[in-house]
Design a protein around this motif. Structure first.
Motif, PDB file in Angstrom:
ATOM      1  N   ALA A  16       0.649  -1.211  -0.126  1.00 60.93           N
ATOM      2  CA  ALA A  16       0.096   0.181   0.101  1.00 60.93           C
ATOM      3  C   ALA A  16       1.016   1.212  -0.006  1.00 60.93           C
ATOM      4  N   GLY A  17       0.342   2.196  -0.411  1.00 58.82           N
ATOM      5  CA  GLY A  17       1.275   3.479  -0.513  1.00 58.82           C
ATOM      6  C   GLY A  17       0.841   4.425   0.639  1.00 58.82           C
ATOM      7  N   ARG A  39       1.709   2.451   8.013  1.00 57.16           N
ATOM      8  CA  ARG A  39       2.903   2.190   7.602  1.00 57.16           C
ATOM      9  C   ARG A  39       4.186   3.069   8.495  1.00 57.16           C
ATOM     10  N   VAL A  40       5.072   2.269   8.589  1.00 57.98           N
ATOM     11  CA  VAL A  40       6.208   3.045   9.771  1.00 57.98           C
ATOM     12  C   VAL A  40       6.788   4.021   8.705  1.00 57.98           C
ATOM     13  N   GLN A  45       9.436   6.676  -1.244  1.00 59.24           N
ATOM     14  CA  GLN A  45      10.840   6.764  -1.449  1.00 59.24           C
ATOM     15  C   GLN A  45      11.904   6.253  -0.419  1.00 59.24           C
ATOM     16  N   SER A  46      11.197   5.862   0.609  1.00 56.21           N
ATOM     17  CA  SER A  46      12.046   5.399   1.823  1.00 56.21           C
ATOM     18  C   SER A  46      12.638   4.012   1.609  1.00 56.21           C
ATOM     19  N   ARG A  47      12.149   3.231   0.547  1.00 60.27           N
ATOM     20  CA  ARG A  47      12.997   1.951   0.053  1.00 60.27           C
ATOM     21  C   ARG A  47      12.493   1.003   0.937  1.00 60.27           C
ATOM     22  N   GLU A 150      13.214  -3.013   1.100  1.00 60.19           N
ATOM     23  CA  GLU A 150      12.747  -3.253  -0.024  1.00 60.19           C
ATOM     24  C   GLU A 150      13.816  -4.519  -0.401  1.00 60.19           C
ATOM     25  N   ARG A 151      15.197  -4.569  -0.047  1.00 58.81           N
ATOM     26  CA  ARG A 151      16.104  -5.710  -0.576  1.00 58.81           C
ATOM     27  C   ARG A 151      15.764  -6.974   0.455  1.00 58.81           C
ATOM     28  N   GLU A 152      15.073  -6.807   1.419  1.00 59.65           N
ATOM     29  CA  GLU A 152      14.714  -7.970   2.313  1.00 59.65           C
ATOM     30  C   GLU A 152      13.082  -8.542   1.840  1.00 59.65           C
TER      31      GLU A 152
END
Length: 183
Positions: A16-17, A39-40, A45-47, A150-152
């Motif tokens: 979700a945005g 969201r936290v 743009q927080s990735r 995002e990388r996890e």
């Protein structure tokens, strides 16, 4: 809740945005039937990404964390802690709590298969929200959203991602999920 916020049913929306509010059903909770989470990192743009996790799988992976503090089950918390988290998560509160924020890694399992690199396991660490996650699971939440870098996200999805139960195939005596004998 602001009119610009969008609502998401937890099992139906994998991400979700900004401004989103996630509703998490609590089927075994006597005080209220759902909680709201946001969201936290509300900036896209927080990735960081939202992943809907299976409550049981997430806590199973978190129990493997030997570097952070792992909480005992909710039944072992003192009554003040339980009352405090219940009040904090109450959907009638004006403020909306943030969803848990986690990190995940895969490591070799202990034993020969792990040593040979043949078997791995997911290990989740909470950056924030461990009490919320354990309370939600104890209240019957099958799944809930968490935020992760995002990388996890793909790794978290593979180890702890929620898969909604399949709907039973329609039979000759059912229509739209209603048993004809009930009509």
């Amino acid at each position: 809740m602001s009119t610009s916020a969008s609502l998401h049913a937890v099992a139906l929306a994998p991400s979700a945005g900004p401004g989103s509010v996630w509703l998490v059903p609590l089927p075994r909770h006597p005080y209220y039937d759902h909680v709201r989470l946001k969201r936290v990192f509300e900036d896209d743009q927080s990735r960081h990404r939202v992943v809907v996790v299976d409550a049981h799988k997430l806590l199973e992976c978190a129990a493997r964390d030997d570097t952070d503090y792992v909480l005992p089950p909710v039944g072992n918390w003192h009554s003040g802690k339980v009352k405090g988290i219940r009040g904090y998560l109450d959907p009638d509160n004006e403020s909306i709590p943030a969803m848990p924020y986690v990190t995940i890694a895969a490591r070799r399992v202990r034993g020969v298969l792990g040593w040979l690199g043949l078997q791995r396991e997911g290990v989740v660490a909470f950056r924030n929200g461990q009490h919320r996650a354990r309370y939600l699971a104890d209240a019957g939440a099958a799944a809930f959203p968490v935020e992760v870098h995002e990388r996890e996200a793909a790794l978290l999805e593979s180890w702890c991602g929620y898969v909604a139960p399949a709907m039973p195939a329609p039979t000759a005596d059912t229509v739209q999920g209603l048993h004809l004998g009930d009509l």
